[in-house]
Design a protein around this motif. Sequence first.
Motif, PDB file in Angstrom:
ATOM      1  N   PHE A   1       0.837  -1.206   0.000  1.00 15.24           N
ATOM      2  CA  PHE A   1       0.000   0.000   0.000  1.00 15.24           C
ATOM      3  C   PHE A   1       0.867   1.248   0.000  1.00 15.24           C
ATOM      4  CE2 PHE A   1      -2.408  -3.333   2.029  1.00 15.24           C
ATOM      5  CZ  PHE A   1      -3.681  -3.211   1.483  1.00 15.24           C
ATOM      6  N   THR A   2       0.386   2.272  -0.655  1.00 20.52           N
ATOM      7  CA  THR A   2       0.970   3.616  -0.519  1.00 20.52           C
ATOM      8  C   THR A   2       0.223   4.298   0.623  1.00 20.52           C
ATOM      9  OG1 THR A   2       1.473   3.718  -2.866  1.00 20.52           O
ATOM     10  CG2 THR A   2       1.382   5.811  -1.659  1.00 20.52           C
ATOM     11  N   THR A   3       0.916   4.486   1.702  1.00 16.80           N
ATOM     12  CA  THR A   3       0.234   4.937   2.921  1.00 16.80           C
ATOM     13  C   THR A   3       0.083   6.447   2.943  1.00 16.80           C
ATOM     14  OG1 THR A   3       2.347   4.944   4.054  1.00 16.80           O
ATOM     15  CG2 THR A   3       0.979   2.979   4.301  1.00 16.80           C
ATOM     16  N   SER A   4      -0.881   6.851   3.729  1.00 11.05           N
ATOM     17  CA  SER A   4      -1.129   8.277   3.965  1.00 11.05           C
ATOM     18  C   SER A   4      -1.850   8.389   5.295  1.00 11.05           C
ATOM     19  CB  SER A   4      -1.994   8.845   2.826  1.00 11.05           C
ATOM     20  OG  SER A   4      -3.230   8.177   2.807  1.00 11.05           O
ATOM     21  N   ALA A   5      -2.245   9.566   5.647  1.00 10.66           N
ATOM     22  CA  ALA A   5      -2.908   9.774   6.935  1.00 10.66           C
ATOM     23  C   ALA A   5      -4.387   9.404   6.810  1.00 10.66           C
ATOM     24  CB  ALA A   5      -2.749  11.221   7.383  1.00 10.66           C
ATOM     25  N   THR A   6      -4.625   8.130   6.747  1.00 10.70           N
ATOM     26  CA  THR A   6      -6.010   7.654   6.607  1.00 10.70           C
ATOM     27  C   THR A   6      -6.154   6.282   7.247  1.00 10.70           C
ATOM     28  OG1 THR A   6      -7.767   7.150   5.043  1.00 10.70           O
ATOM     29  CG2 THR A   6      -5.546   6.560   4.382  1.00 10.70           C
ATOM     30  N   THR A   7      -7.400   5.914   7.514  1.00 15.98           N
ATOM     31  CA  THR A   7      -7.677   4.585   8.066  1.00 15.98           C
ATOM     32  C   THR A   7      -8.289   3.657   7.016  1.00 15.98           C
ATOM     33  OG1 THR A   7      -9.879   5.250   8.779  1.00 15.98           O
ATOM     34  CG2 THR A   7      -8.074   5.525  10.383  1.00 15.98           C
ATOM     35  N   SER A   8      -8.574   4.193   5.823  1.00 18.44           N
ATOM     36  CA  SER A   8      -9.295   3.397   4.820  1.00 18.44           C
ATOM     37  C   SER A   8      -8.407   3.078   3.621  1.00 18.44           C
ATOM     38  CB  SER A   8     -10.546   4.159   4.342  1.00 18.44           C
ATOM     39  OG  SER A   8     -11.441   4.324   5.419  1.00 18.44           O
ATOM     40  N   TYR A   9      -8.396   1.822   3.254  1.00 18.69           N
ATOM     41  CA  TYR A   9      -7.634   1.372   2.081  1.00 18.69           C
ATOM     42  C   TYR A   9      -8.490   0.386   1.271  1.00 18.69           C
ATOM     43  CZ  TYR A   9      -3.530   3.525   4.182  1.00 18.69           C
ATOM     44  OH  TYR A   9      -2.669   4.432   4.701  1.00 18.69           O
ATOM     45  N   THR A  10      -8.061   0.208   0.064  1.00 21.05           N
ATOM     46  CA  THR A  10      -8.799  -0.721  -0.824  1.00 21.05           C
ATOM     47  C   THR A  10      -7.914  -1.924  -1.145  1.00 21.05           C
ATOM     48  OG1 THR A  10     -10.057   1.084  -1.810  1.00 21.05           O
ATOM     49  CG2 THR A  10      -9.952  -0.998  -3.057  1.00 21.05           C
TER      50      THR A  10
ATOM     51  N   THR B   1     -10.156  -1.369   6.804  1.00 22.54           N
ATOM     52  CA  THR B   1     -10.315  -0.224   7.714  1.00 22.54           C
ATOM     53  C   THR B   1      -9.399  -0.427   8.928  1.00 22.54           C
ATOM     54  OG1 THR B   1     -12.626  -0.018   7.043  1.00 22.54           O
ATOM     55  CG2 THR B   1     -11.947   1.120   9.063  1.00 22.54           C
ATOM     56  N   LEU B   2      -8.560   0.567   9.143  1.00 18.92           N
ATOM     57  CA  LEU B   2      -7.631   0.495  10.288  1.00 18.92           C
ATOM     58  C   LEU B   2      -8.275   1.152  11.502  1.00 18.92           C
ATOM     59  CD1 LEU B   2      -4.305   1.542   8.485  1.00 18.92           C
ATOM     60  CD2 LEU B   2      -5.287  -0.756   8.769  1.00 18.92           C
ATOM     61  N   SER B   3      -7.876   0.710  12.676  1.00 16.70           N
ATOM     62  CA  SER B   3      -8.396   1.349  13.892  1.00 16.70           C
ATOM     63  C   SER B   3      -7.715   2.680  14.161  1.00 16.70           C
ATOM     64  CB  SER B   3      -8.206   0.405  15.092  1.00 16.70           C
ATOM     65  OG  SER B   3      -6.834   0.095  15.249  1.00 16.70           O
ATOM     66  N   ALA B   4      -6.519   2.884  13.566  1.00 19.14           N
ATOM     67  CA  ALA B   4      -5.820   4.172  13.704  1.00 19.14           C
ATOM     68  C   ALA B   4      -5.188   4.516  12.369  1.00 19.14           C
ATOM     69  CB  ALA B   4      -4.736   4.084  14.791  1.00 19.14           C
ATOM     70  N   ALA B   5      -5.146   5.783  12.055  1.00 19.22           N
ATOM     71  CA  ALA B   5      -4.641   6.206  10.757  1.00 19.22           C
ATOM     72  C   ALA B   5      -3.134   5.992  10.674  1.00 19.22           C
ATOM     73  CB  ALA B   5      -4.963   7.683  10.520  1.00 19.22           C
TER      74      ALA B   5
ATOM     75  N   SER C   1       4.786   8.056   6.156  1.00 19.82           N
ATOM     76  CA  SER C   1       6.114   7.453   6.308  1.00 19.82           C
ATOM     77  C   SER C   1       6.041   5.970   6.676  1.00 19.82           C
ATOM     78  CB  SER C   1       6.911   8.208   7.392  1.00 19.82           C
ATOM     79  OG  SER C   1       6.217   8.120   8.640  1.00 19.82           O
ATOM     80  N   ASP C   2       4.835   5.494   6.938  1.00 23.71           N
ATOM     81  CA  ASP C   2       4.696   4.070   7.290  1.00 23.71           C
ATOM     82  C   ASP C   2       4.797   3.195   6.046  1.00 23.71           C
ATOM     83  OD1 ASP C   2       4.296   4.519  10.013  1.00 23.71           O
ATOM     84  OD2 ASP C   2       2.114   4.801   9.723  1.00 23.71           O
TER      85      ASP C   2
END
Lengths: 260, 75
Positions: free
Chosen positions: A20-29, A65-69, A73-74
């Motif tokens: 995944f390309t991470t960002s400040a979010t809790t939702s990914y596809t 869906t993550l419990s924390a964003a 840099s992750d």
Amino acid sequence: MAYIGVQPAEAYTSFAVQHFTTSATTSYTLDNPVANENEIALFINNVRQEPGSSYAYTASGTTLTLSAATSASDTMYCVFIGKAVQTVTPASGSVTNDMLAGSIANAKLANSSVTVNGTSIALGSSGSVAPSDNSVTMAKLSTSATEGNNVKQRVAKAWVNFNGTGTVAIRDDFNVSSITDNSTGEYVVNLSTALANSNYAFFICAGKAGGAPSSGNSTIPFTAEAGVPSTSAFNIVLTTSAGSVVDRDLVTAIAFGESA
Amino acid sequence: MADQTKRILYKQDNGTIAIIIPAISETMSIEEIARKDVPTGKAYKIVNVSEISSDRTFREAWTIADNELTDGVGD
């Protein structure tokens, strides 16, 4: 290896990994749909996360869906450990007739691929298939009383042409096994295949070749009382107009009725 | 085609001979035709067509001895 039940279509399959390309979010596809979060192993910064709604993440379908964003840099990836095989493509040349569930729609057939009785048929066209020679039997004809092409009721079931004088002999016939010469001017036509019932119609025509018109040369064909037709035979009696039984050199008879 | 050189004879109830002429189109043998077309229970004889007179002037007088009818009995 033996199996109980249906053998799996594939012996094993490779795990899929999604980065995944991470960002400040809790939702990914997710790239592949899953039934729940237990079907993926999720790693953030190489630390495996605990699945579940009370823990690090949930997943359903393609929604993760993550419990924390996360932060940009992750690093995050998941391994699809319960990835379902959605479609199995049979190997080339491996599909047999027995594997087909039903008939094949015309749209799936090439026009030139269907041959009936030796005739190539263009599907969806207005072409017709001719039966092979000598293949149409009386049993194949309709018995409908209302059908226009009701041939079964309309064609002659038997006919005969014979010489009733001198050495009595049959010239030609159809569905006649023999004629019986009972006496002067009295004959029986025996049918090869009996009709369905004795209510059929038969017609007799007889004459004297070369005879000038006269009472002696006239011929009256009829069936005597004893000649009431049976399903397998009918009688012919020939007389002059004076009522004398007489042989004739041209005797013909034809029968129409219900086939047996 | 049934054998056109043969005829089947049997005696009618009035004593005169009945002569069966096999049809052109029939594929049965002369013996099969005899069993089929001779009335049930009547004895018959198969003869050559040349043995039957072509003069039918006294057709009603033709007869045959019962002991000549030895080739079979109609079904």
